[in-house]
Design a protein around this motif. Sequence first.
Motif, PDB file in Angstrom:
ATOM      1  N   GLU A   1      42.089 -16.009  18.412  1.00 13.48           N
ATOM      2  CA  GLU A   1      42.033 -15.285  17.175  1.00 13.48           C
ATOM      3  C   GLU A   1      42.807 -16.090  16.117  1.00 13.48           C
ATOM      4  O   GLU A   1      42.671 -16.144  15.046  1.00 13.48           O
ATOM      5  CB  GLU A   1      43.262 -14.202  17.202  1.00 13.48           C
TER       6      GLU A   1
ATOM      7  N   CYS B   1      38.586  -8.893  15.369  1.00 11.86           N
ATOM      8  CA  CYS B   1      39.433  -8.018  16.270  1.00 11.86           C
ATOM      9  C   CYS B   1      38.840  -8.485  17.722  1.00 11.86           C
ATOM     10  O   CYS B   1      37.689  -7.960  18.105  1.00 11.86           O
ATOM     11  CB  CYS B   1      39.059  -6.381  16.325  1.00 11.86           C
TER      12      CYS B   1
ATOM     13  N   SER C   1      46.139  -8.455  12.182  1.00 14.92           N
ATOM     14  CA  SER C   1      47.330  -7.392  12.404  1.00 14.92           C
ATOM     15  C   SER C   1      48.333  -8.169  13.290  1.00 14.92           C
ATOM     16  O   SER C   1      48.115  -9.141  14.231  1.00 14.92           O
ATOM     17  CB  SER C   1      46.580  -6.314  13.244  1.00 14.92           C
TER      18      SER C   1
END
Length: 64
Positions: A45, A34, A61
């Motif tokens: 990411e 995260c 996500s």
Amino acid sequence: MLHDGTVHEPLDPGEFERLAAHWKRERVESVAVCLLHSPSNPVHELSIERGLAGGPLAEPSQDE
């Protein structure tokens, strides 16, 4: 990564291999990543996702 998405410090690709080897030795089953400023710039990411592909990384996500 700064709040505006500017890369402050590039990632070290070799770190992915070290982490993956450590997690394999420790029998880690899953890892979640995260990153605070990913909505501004997802480059870190996405690099982590690619670098740890095939390992215990959970799917990122897609919340926006």
